[in-house]
Design a protein around this motif. Structure first.
Motif, mmCIF file in Angstrom:
data_model
loop_
_atom_site.group_PDB
_atom_site.id
_atom_site.type_symbol
_atom_site.label_atom_id
_atom_site.label_comp_id
_atom_site.label_asym_id
_atom_site.label_seq_id
_atom_site.Cartn_x
_atom_site.Cartn_y
_atom_site.Cartn_z
ATOM 1 N N LYS A 27 0.838 -1.203 0.000
ATOM 2 C CA LYS A 27 0.000 0.000 0.000
ATOM 3 C C LYS A 27 0.872 1.252 0.000
ATOM 4 O O LYS A 27 1.986 1.251 0.531
ATOM 5 C CB LYS A 27 -1.011 0.002 1.143
ATOM 6 C CG LYS A 27 -0.467 0.036 2.537
ATOM 7 C CD LYS A 27 -1.636 0.098 3.527
ATOM 8 C CE LYS A 27 -1.122 0.111 4.962
ATOM 9 N NZ LYS A 27 -2.224 0.190 5.927
ATOM 10 N N ILE A 28 0.343 2.298 -0.612
ATOM 11 C CA ILE A 28 1.105 3.534 -0.790
ATOM 12 C C ILE A 28 0.282 4.705 -0.280
ATOM 13 O O ILE A 28 -0.901 4.842 -0.629
ATOM 14 C CB ILE A 28 1.410 3.766 -2.294
ATOM 15 C CG1 ILE A 28 2.310 2.655 -2.820
ATOM 16 C CG2 ILE A 28 2.057 5.134 -2.525
ATOM 17 C CD1 ILE A 28 2.355 2.573 -4.335
ATOM 18 N N ASP A 29 0.888 5.543 0.535
ATOM 19 C CA ASP A 29 0.248 6.792 0.957
ATOM 20 C C ASP A 29 0.693 7.870 -0.037
ATOM 21 O O ASP A 29 1.811 8.370 0.035
ATOM 22 C CB ASP A 29 0.695 7.144 2.382
ATOM 23 C CG ASP A 29 0.053 8.444 2.875
ATOM 24 O OD1 ASP A 29 -0.615 9.108 2.052
ATOM 25 O OD2 ASP A 29 0.237 8.788 4.052
ATOM 26 N N GLN A 33 3.861 10.475 -1.734
ATOM 27 C CA GLN A 33 4.481 9.919 -2.945
ATOM 28 C C GLN A 33 3.884 10.593 -4.180
ATOM 29 O O GLN A 33 3.155 9.989 -4.964
ATOM 30 C CB GLN A 33 4.233 8.395 -3.009
ATOM 31 C CG GLN A 33 4.710 7.621 -1.797
ATOM 32 C CD GLN A 33 6.231 7.549 -1.735
ATOM 33 O OE1 GLN A 33 6.916 7.666 -2.739
ATOM 34 N NE2 GLN A 33 6.757 7.370 -0.534
ATOM 35 N N HIS A 34 4.193 11.877 -4.340
ATOM 36 C CA HIS A 34 3.577 12.655 -5.430
ATOM 37 C C HIS A 34 3.916 12.110 -6.814
ATOM 38 O O HIS A 34 3.089 12.120 -7.714
ATOM 39 C CB HIS A 34 4.007 14.129 -5.330
ATOM 40 C CG HIS A 34 3.575 14.772 -4.051
ATOM 41 N ND1 HIS A 34 2.247 14.955 -3.749
ATOM 42 C CD2 HIS A 34 4.281 15.238 -2.985
ATOM 43 C CE1 HIS A 34 2.149 15.523 -2.540
ATOM 44 N NE2 HIS A 34 3.370 15.697 -2.062
ATOM 45 N N PHE A 40 0.698 7.184 -12.056
ATOM 46 C CA PHE A 40 -0.428 6.259 -12.224
ATOM 47 C C PHE A 40 -1.782 6.974 -12.225
ATOM 48 O O PHE A 40 -2.826 6.346 -12.157
ATOM 49 C CB PHE A 40 -0.374 5.161 -11.159
ATOM 50 C CG PHE A 40 0.884 4.349 -11.241
ATOM 51 C CD1 PHE A 40 1.158 3.598 -12.381
ATOM 52 C CD2 PHE A 40 1.821 4.385 -10.223
ATOM 53 C CE1 PHE A 40 2.329 2.866 -12.489
ATOM 54 C CE2 PHE A 40 3.001 3.662 -10.320
ATOM 55 C CZ PHE A 40 3.267 2.904 -11.460
ATOM 56 N N ASN A 41 -1.731 8.312 -12.314
ATOM 57 C CA ASN A 41 -2.941 9.135 -12.456
ATOM 58 C C ASN A 41 -4.008 8.772 -11.427
ATOM 59 O O ASN A 41 -5.146 8.448 -11.770
ATOM 60 C CB ASN A 41 -3.485 8.990 -13.894
ATOM 61 C CG ASN A 41 -4.569 10.004 -14.174
ATOM 62 O OD1 ASN A 41 -4.599 11.074 -13.552
ATOM 63 N ND2 ASN A 41 -5.466 9.690 -15.087
ATOM 64 N N LYS A 49 -4.661 -1.128 -7.787
ATOM 65 C CA LYS A 49 -4.164 -1.492 -9.115
ATOM 66 C C LYS A 49 -3.352 -2.778 -9.022
ATOM 67 O O LYS A 49 -2.648 -3.009 -8.033
ATOM 68 C CB LYS A 49 -3.301 -0.369 -9.707
ATOM 69 C CG LYS A 49 -4.125 0.849 -10.154
ATOM 70 C CD LYS A 49 -3.260 1.927 -10.804
ATOM 71 C CE LYS A 49 -4.067 3.150 -11.196
ATOM 72 N NZ LYS A 49 -4.872 2.970 -12.396
ATOM 73 N N PHE A 50 -3.453 -3.588 -10.072
ATOM 74 C CA PHE A 50 -2.794 -4.892 -10.110
ATOM 75 C C PHE A 50 -1.723 -4.858 -11.198
ATOM 76 O O PHE A 50 -2.021 -4.615 -12.369
ATOM 77 C CB PHE A 50 -3.855 -5.966 -10.411
ATOM 78 C CG PHE A 50 -3.347 -7.377 -10.358
ATOM 79 C CD1 PHE A 50 -2.648 -7.856 -9.260
ATOM 80 C CD2 PHE A 50 -3.612 -8.259 -11.405
ATOM 81 C CE1 PHE A 50 -2.208 -9.172 -9.202
ATOM 82 C CE2 PHE A 50 -3.166 -9.580 -11.364
ATOM 83 C CZ PHE A 50 -2.465 -10.032 -10.257
#
Length: 329
Positions: A27-29, A33-34, A40-41, A49-50
């Motif tokens: 998971k990404i915050d 992480q601009h 990934f828009n 997303k996979f």
């Protein structure tokens, strides 16, 4: 909702660690992480997303999946067989009765465009068991003579969609099948609002009426009759105007008590609203309204406040929709 989804996502990761250790969960915050958010828009939260075979190019979106069990099924159908191959009536019955809902594809042979569309749909609807068969005995047992997708609810067939090569696409079938997770007419409330927006049908028709009125039963039956004809194309929603917690919905549609019963169609993508021209909520009027909307012939309804009595008193005039054209143009 975000917190809940995060927990279900983590639960899916725990369960799949033993079964499919090659599938990694992360998971990404994106507030920190601009660059990743931009690459990934990412427009809405949470987004899942996979990524396949180590490629950053064109990851697959996993939309509308909210429970660990559905995450697991979604991933399994992306990495392995997407449906169960049925060879006997006993096998078919086991799938049909295992859950509330089941989807079975009946085919003459398992190599055609319709089978491909059916499998793609199965990948996108992980909430339901999917099976397919080309067994003559199984098809005969359920009286199926053409390639068809059949939805079973509580063990009984509730919808038979004949599949013709090239006629249906994955999105149409996904919309249709997902509507069976809701009632034919869904009453809007806090619990159902999330489910309503999870079904990827962008056209919603709303009936605003008090549910305790004398005419309610007749109106509701008419509404249900029309709903059956447009399943998968327009979602039918009921809004009880006596329920104070529905205030935000009335506000959005500018519905006042004097207007009820009122019928509106909302297109979620364009946000355009359409008002049923007829006052009476009959099956005929509803069908005509829905059909004219789907044919692109319905006129957009521009809501407006009433013109204020003192709109002309000051040097800066008070304009609303009803006097805008006349004064400005």
């Amino acid at each position: 909702a975000s917190q809940n989804l995060s927990e279900e996502f983590a639960e899916a990761a725990r369960q799949l660690k033993k079964e499919a250790p090659r599938i990694q969960f992360g998971k990404i915050d994106v507030t920190h992480q601009h660059d990743l958010r931009k690459e990934f828009n990412i427009q809405e939260f949470p987004t899942v997303k996979f990524f396949v075979d180590g490629s950053r190019e064109e990851p697959i979106d996993c939309k509308g999946v909210r429970q660990a069990s559905a995450f697991i099924t979604w991933v399994k159908r992306r990495t392995g067989p997407c449906t169960v191959l049925i060879n006997s009536t006993d096998q078919a019955e086991a799938i049909i009765h295992a859950d509330d809902l089941a989807v079975i594809g009946f085919f003459k042979e398992l190599h055609n465009d319709s089978v491909e569309v059916f499998c793609e749909t199965a990948r996108d609807v992980p909430e339901m068991p999917f099976g397919m068969t080309a067994s003559e005995d199984v098809c005969a047992n359920y009286g199926i003579q053409k390639n068809a997708l059949v939805v079973f609810k509580k063990g009984k067939p509730v919808h038979n969609e004949v599949l013709e090569d090239g006629r249906q696409n994955k999105l149409d079938l996904t919309r249709l099948i997902k509507t069976f997770t809701l009632d034919l007419v869904t009453e809007y409330n806090f619990e159902t609002s999330v489910k309503i927006f999870d079904v990827p049908v962008e056209n919603h028709i709303l009936l605003f009426t008090p549910t305790n009125s004398e005419t309610f039963n007749v109106i509701y039956e008419n509404y249900k009759s029309a709903a059956a004809e447009f399943r998968g194309k327009i979602m039918f929603v009921l809004v009880d105007t006596n329920e104070t917690r529905n205030g935000r919905v009335f506000e959005y549609f500018r519905i006042r008590e004097v207007d009820v019963p009122a019928v509106r169609i909302l297109n979620l993508t364009s946000d355009a609203k359409y008002k049923m021209p007829a006052d009476e909520v009959t099956v005929e009027n509803l069908k005509e309204f829905c059909q004219s909307y789907l044919n692109g012939k319905a006129k957009v309804h521009l809501s407006s406040e009433e013109i204020p009595d003192d709109w002309d008193k000051m040097p800066v005039k008070a304009l609303v929709g009803k006097n805008f054209d006349r004064i400005v143009f």
